[in-house]
Design a protein around this motif. Structure first.
Motif, PDB file in Angstrom:
ATOM      1  N   LEU A   1       0.848  -1.192   0.000  1.00 39.08           N
ATOM      2  CA  LEU A   1       0.000   0.000   0.000  1.00 39.08           C
ATOM      3  C   LEU A   1       0.885   1.245   0.000  1.00 39.08           C
ATOM      4  O   LEU A   1       1.683   1.446   0.926  1.00 39.08           O
ATOM      5  CB  LEU A   1      -0.903  -0.003   1.233  1.00 39.08           C
ATOM      6  N   THR A   2       0.748   2.061  -1.028  1.00 44.16           N
ATOM      7  CA  THR A   2       1.592   3.242  -1.179  1.00 44.16           C
ATOM      8  C   THR A   2       1.087   4.425  -0.382  1.00 44.16           C
ATOM      9  O   THR A   2       1.879   5.182   0.192  1.00 44.16           O
ATOM     10  CB  THR A   2       1.692   3.631  -2.667  1.00 44.16           C
ATOM     11  N   ILE A   3      -0.207   4.619  -0.342  1.00 46.28           N
ATOM     12  CA  ILE A   3      -0.771   5.756   0.391  1.00 46.28           C
ATOM     13  C   ILE A   3      -2.049   5.309   1.083  1.00 46.28           C
ATOM     14  O   ILE A   3      -2.859   4.558   0.519  1.00 46.28           O
ATOM     15  CB  ILE A   3      -1.010   6.952  -0.556  1.00 46.28           C
ATOM     16  N   GLY A   4      -2.215   5.728   2.320  1.00 48.11           N
ATOM     17  CA  GLY A   4      -3.353   5.283   3.109  1.00 48.11           C
ATOM     18  C   GLY A   4      -4.648   5.965   2.721  1.00 48.11           C
ATOM     19  O   GLY A   4      -4.662   7.097   2.223  1.00 48.11           O
ATOM     20  N   GLU A   5      -5.724   5.262   2.976  1.00 50.10           N
ATOM     21  CA  GLU A   5      -7.051   5.759   2.609  1.00 50.10           C
ATOM     22  C   GLU A   5      -7.370   7.092   3.270  1.00 50.10           C
ATOM     23  O   GLU A   5      -8.068   7.934   2.698  1.00 50.10           O
ATOM     24  CB  GLU A   5      -8.094   4.712   3.001  1.00 50.10           C
ATOM     25  N   TYR A   6      -6.859   7.303   4.480  1.00 53.76           N
ATOM     26  CA  TYR A   6      -7.261   8.473   5.253  1.00 53.76           C
ATOM     27  C   TYR A   6      -6.191   9.562   5.282  1.00 53.76           C
ATOM     28  O   TYR A   6      -6.317  10.535   6.020  1.00 53.76           O
ATOM     29  CB  TYR A   6      -7.618   8.053   6.682  1.00 53.76           C
ATOM     30  N   TYR A   7      -5.128   9.418   4.469  1.00 51.99           N
ATOM     31  CA  TYR A   7      -4.093  10.451   4.473  1.00 51.99           C
ATOM     32  C   TYR A   7      -4.643  11.745   3.890  1.00 51.99           C
ATOM     33  O   TYR A   7      -5.216  11.761   2.794  1.00 51.99           O
ATOM     34  CB  TYR A   7      -2.868   9.990   3.666  1.00 51.99           C
ATOM     35  N   GLN A   8      -4.435  12.844   4.603  1.00 51.20           N
ATOM     36  CA  GLN A   8      -4.933  14.145   4.175  1.00 51.20           C
ATOM     37  C   GLN A   8      -3.741  15.060   3.883  1.00 51.20           C
ATOM     38  O   GLN A   8      -3.018  15.456   4.795  1.00 51.20           O
ATOM     39  CB  GLN A   8      -5.807  14.769   5.254  1.00 51.20           C
ATOM     40  N   ALA A   9      -3.532  15.377   2.621  1.00 51.31           N
ATOM     41  CA  ALA A   9      -2.461  16.297   2.264  1.00 51.31           C
ATOM     42  C   ALA A   9      -2.838  17.717   2.656  1.00 51.31           C
ATOM     43  O   ALA A   9      -4.016  18.077   2.708  1.00 51.31           O
ATOM     44  CB  ALA A   9      -2.184  16.222   0.764  1.00 51.31           C
ATOM     45  N   ALA A  10      -1.813  18.532   2.946  1.00 49.36           N
ATOM     46  CA  ALA A  10      -2.069  19.897   3.409  1.00 49.36           C
ATOM     47  C   ALA A  10      -1.105  20.903   2.789  1.00 49.36           C
ATOM     48  O   ALA A  10      -0.876  21.970   3.352  1.00 49.36           O
ATOM     49  CB  ALA A  10      -1.978  19.945   4.937  1.00 49.36           C
ATOM     50  N   GLY A  11      -0.509  20.559   1.635  1.00 45.12           N
ATOM     51  CA  GLY A  11       0.397  21.490   0.975  1.00 45.12           C
ATOM     52  C   GLY A  11       1.669  21.759   1.747  1.00 45.12           C
ATOM     53  O   GLY A  11       2.267  22.832   1.606  1.00 45.12           O
ATOM     54  N   LYS A  12       2.116  20.796   2.547  1.00 43.21           N
ATOM     55  CA  LYS A  12       3.274  21.014   3.401  1.00 43.21           C
ATOM     56  C   LYS A  12       4.582  21.186   2.629  1.00 43.21           C
ATOM     57  O   LYS A  12       5.556  21.730   3.171  1.00 43.21           O
ATOM     58  CB  LYS A  12       3.422  19.847   4.388  1.00 43.21           C
ATOM     59  N   LEU A  13       4.627  20.741   1.362  1.00 43.06           N
ATOM     60  CA  LEU A  13       5.861  20.818   0.580  1.00 43.06           C
ATOM     61  C   LEU A  13       5.644  21.586  -0.723  1.00 43.06           C
ATOM     62  O   LEU A  13       6.363  21.358  -1.701  1.00 43.06           O
ATOM     63  CB  LEU A  13       6.387  19.412   0.287  1.00 43.06           C
ATOM     64  N   ASP A  14       4.709  22.494  -0.724  1.00 49.64           N
ATOM     65  CA  ASP A  14       4.389  23.248  -1.945  1.00 49.64           C
ATOM     66  C   ASP A  14       5.620  23.910  -2.541  1.00 49.64           C
ATOM     67  O   ASP A  14       6.359  24.614  -1.843  1.00 49.64           O
ATOM     68  CB  ASP A  14       3.340  24.323  -1.645  1.00 49.64           C
ATOM     69  N   GLY A  15       5.854  23.674  -3.836  1.00 43.64           N
ATOM     70  CA  GLY A  15       6.934  24.320  -4.554  1.00 43.64           C
ATOM     71  C   GLY A  15       8.308  23.725  -4.325  1.00 43.64           C
ATOM     72  O   GLY A  15       9.295  24.206  -4.887  1.00 43.64           O
ATOM     73  N   MET A  16       8.399  22.670  -3.530  1.00 39.86           N
ATOM     74  CA  MET A  16       9.695  22.081  -3.216  1.00 39.86           C
ATOM     75  C   MET A  16      10.105  21.049  -4.260  1.00 39.86           C
ATOM     76  O   MET A  16       9.285  20.535  -5.020  1.00 39.86           O
ATOM     77  CB  MET A  16       9.663  21.422  -1.835  1.00 39.86           C
ATOM     78  N   THR A  17      11.394  20.746  -4.263  1.00 33.06           N
ATOM     79  CA  THR A  17      11.952  19.676  -5.075  1.00 33.06           C
ATOM     80  C   THR A  17      12.632  18.669  -4.161  1.00 33.06           C
ATOM     81  O   THR A  17      13.420  19.052  -3.288  1.00 33.06           O
ATOM     82  CB  THR A  17      12.977  20.220  -6.079  1.00 33.06           C
ATOM     83  N   ALA A  18      12.321  17.400  -4.357  1.00 29.17           N
ATOM     84  CA  ALA A  18      12.897  16.340  -3.538  1.00 29.17           C
ATOM     85  C   ALA A  18      13.604  15.318  -4.420  1.00 29.17           C
ATOM     86  O   ALA A  18      13.191  15.070  -5.555  1.00 29.17           O
ATOM     87  CB  ALA A  18      11.815  15.647  -2.719  1.00 29.17           C
ATOM     88  N   ILE A  19      14.657  14.729  -3.897  1.00 31.83           N
ATOM     89  CA  ILE A  19      15.351  13.607  -4.522  1.00 31.83           C
ATOM     90  C   ILE A  19      15.192  12.408  -3.602  1.00 31.83           C
ATOM     91  O   ILE A  19      15.477  12.491  -2.403  1.00 31.83           O
ATOM     92  CB  ILE A  19      16.839  13.915  -4.728  1.00 31.83           C
ATOM     93  N   VAL A  20      14.712  11.290  -4.149  1.00 32.69           N
ATOM     94  CA  VAL A  20      14.464  10.092  -3.351  1.00 32.69           C
ATOM     95  C   VAL A  20      15.148   8.909  -4.017  1.00 32.69           C
ATOM     96  O   VAL A  20      14.852   8.582  -5.177  1.00 32.69           O
ATOM     97  CB  VAL A  20      12.957   9.809  -3.205  1.00 32.69           C
ATOM     98  N   THR A  21      16.051   8.246  -3.314  1.00 32.72           N
ATOM     99  CA  THR A  21      16.695   7.052  -3.863  1.00 32.72           C
ATOM    100  C   THR A  21      15.876   5.818  -3.505  1.00 32.72           C
ATOM    101  O   THR A  21      15.118   5.800  -2.537  1.00 32.72           O
ATOM    102  CB  THR A  21      18.134   6.883  -3.336  1.00 32.72           C
ATOM    103  N   GLY A  22      16.030   4.771  -4.320  1.00 38.13           N
ATOM    104  CA  GLY A  22      15.235   3.570  -4.119  1.00 38.13           C
ATOM    105  C   GLY A  22      13.756   3.856  -4.241  1.00 38.13           C
ATOM    106  O   GLY A  22      12.925   3.241  -3.575  1.00 38.13           O
ATOM    107  N   ALA A  23      13.405   4.802  -5.138  1.00 37.39           N
ATOM    108  CA  ALA A  23      12.025   5.292  -5.215  1.00 37.39           C
ATOM    109  C   ALA A  23      11.184   4.551  -6.235  1.00 37.39           C
ATOM    110  O   ALA A  23      10.055   4.936  -6.497  1.00 37.39           O
ATOM    111  CB  ALA A  23      12.023   6.790  -5.530  1.00 37.39           C
ATOM    112  N   ASP A  24      11.709   3.491  -6.822  1.00 38.69           N
ATOM    113  CA  ASP A  24      10.932   2.718  -7.782  1.00 38.69           C
ATOM    114  C   ASP A  24       9.814   1.935  -7.109  1.00 38.69           C
ATOM    115  O   ASP A  24       8.817   1.585  -7.745  1.00 38.69           O
ATOM    116  CB  ASP A  24      11.844   1.746  -8.529  1.00 38.69           C
ATOM    117  N   SER A  25       9.952   1.644  -5.812  1.00 40.49           N
ATOM    118  CA  SER A  25       8.976   0.786  -5.139  1.00 40.49           C
ATOM    119  C   SER A  25       9.090   0.977  -3.633  1.00 40.49           C
ATOM    120  O   SER A  25       9.925   1.741  -3.139  1.00 40.49           O
ATOM    121  CB  SER A  25       9.215  -0.689  -5.506  1.00 40.49           C
ATOM    122  N   GLY A  26       8.240   0.255  -2.908  1.00 40.10           N
ATOM    123  CA  GLY A  26       8.350   0.191  -1.463  1.00 40.10           C
ATOM    124  C   GLY A  26       8.261   1.542  -0.774  1.00 40.10           C
ATOM    125  O   GLY A  26       7.458   2.405  -1.123  1.00 40.10           O
ATOM    126  N   ILE A  27       9.114   1.718   0.241  1.00 38.09           N
ATOM    127  CA  ILE A  27       9.112   2.952   1.018  1.00 38.09           C
ATOM    128  C   ILE A  27       9.443   4.146   0.134  1.00 38.09           C
ATOM    129  O   ILE A  27       8.817   5.211   0.249  1.00 38.09           O
ATOM    130  CB  ILE A  27      10.109   2.845   2.191  1.00 38.09           C
TER     131      ILE A  27
END
Length: 285
Positions: A27-53
């Motif tokens: 499960l990638t994202i939970g049914e009840y997760y509520q986004a709130a724009g906490k990272l608006d306009g940001m850029t992130a780099i994530v390794t091992g991002a093809d799957s899982g965590i």
């Protein structure tokens, strides 16, 4: 399934594993997760991002308003699915296939990200591998070196490449593990790298404090990712997570909100810390 069985028995013969072959699908994202724009306009780099965590973090970040550079080794089908999920969540994704322990690869990634988005706000060092062995004598020098190369050398290389581009307020988040705190009798090299990651996190947080760059880590417990069926035999997989106080493995969706917290202004006074998302295992660390 029996009361002690947590998952259908299954095994994959090659690391990195393929999420598309897992049953049930993580499960990638939970049914009840509520986004709130906490990272608006940001850029992130994530390794091992093809799957899982890593995928779950990328999708949560997109839900919160960020664009995401997705780094992976060679899992093309899984990485393309991450791209689609990031886009469906409202973000843009750039995909980069390669070895994050290769300094030249890391420099090319950073150059491409800066050219595309002009900034980097969050680095998530998440890629990892593990290979169980019953005895220390069974671990070859090649395995020991490869595990360290993937799990900790890559963090050094990518962090070093991105640091000149991080501004005050930026965040670095490393993936440690519950094994760094309670050990694991058959994952000696993996557990050692996770201990190194915890120490790297704490020391780098002190080193970068005057530059107002925060460094933290998340130490997951048993989480249902492709690493599990590609590491363990079918019998062990079928009982994965049963030893936790909550009695079952976690999902990537259970872990990703911790990475959102550490990337956002909500954690502006948090650095050098490790968040434990492990099903109730008390490690006092």
């Amino acid at each position: 399934m029996s009361d002690e069985q947590t998952l259908p028995p299954q095994h994959q013969d090659q690391q990195p594993g393929q999420e598309t072959e897992m049953r049930p699908q993580p499960l990638t994202i939970g049914e009840y997760y509520q986004a709130a724009g906490k990272l608006d306009g940001m850029t992130a780099i994530v390794t091992g991002a093809d799957s899982g965590i890593g995928r779950a973090v990328a999708v949560h970040y997109a839900r919160e308003g960020a664009n995401v550079a997705v780094l992976y080794l060679n899992e093309v089908e899984d990485a393309e699915r991450t791209r689609l999920e990031v886009q469906a969540a409202g973000g843009e994704a750039l995909l980069f296939a390669g070895d994050a322990a290769d300094g030249e690869f890391c420099r090319r990634v950073i150059e491409a990200v800066i050219e595309k988005w002009g900034r980097v706000d969050v680095l998530v060092n998440n890629a990892g591998e593990q290979h169980p062995q019953q005895r220390l004598e069974d671990i070859s020098e090649e395995q020991w070196e490869q595990t360290f190369r993937t799990n900790i050398f890559a963090m050094f290389q990518l962090t070093k490449a991105v640091l000149p581009h991080l501004r005050p307020g930026a965040s670095i988040i490393n993936t440690s593990s519950v094994t760094a705190y309670k050990g694991n009798p058959t994952l000696l090299d993996y557990s050692s790298t996770k201990g190194a990651i915890t120490s790297f996190t704490r020391s780098l947080a002190l080193n970068l404090a005057k530059r107002a760059i925060r460094v933290n880590a998340v130490a997951p417990g048993p989480i249902w990712t492709p690493l599990i069926p590609s590491t363990f035999d079918a019998e062990k997989v079928s009982h994965f997570g049963a030893e936790t106080p909550l009695g079952h493995p976690g999902q990537p969706a259970d872990v990703a909100p911790a990475y959102v917290y550490l990337a956002s202004a909500d954690s502006a006074y948090v650095s050098g810390q490790v968040l434990h998302v492990n099903g109730g295992i008390v490690v006092n660390g």
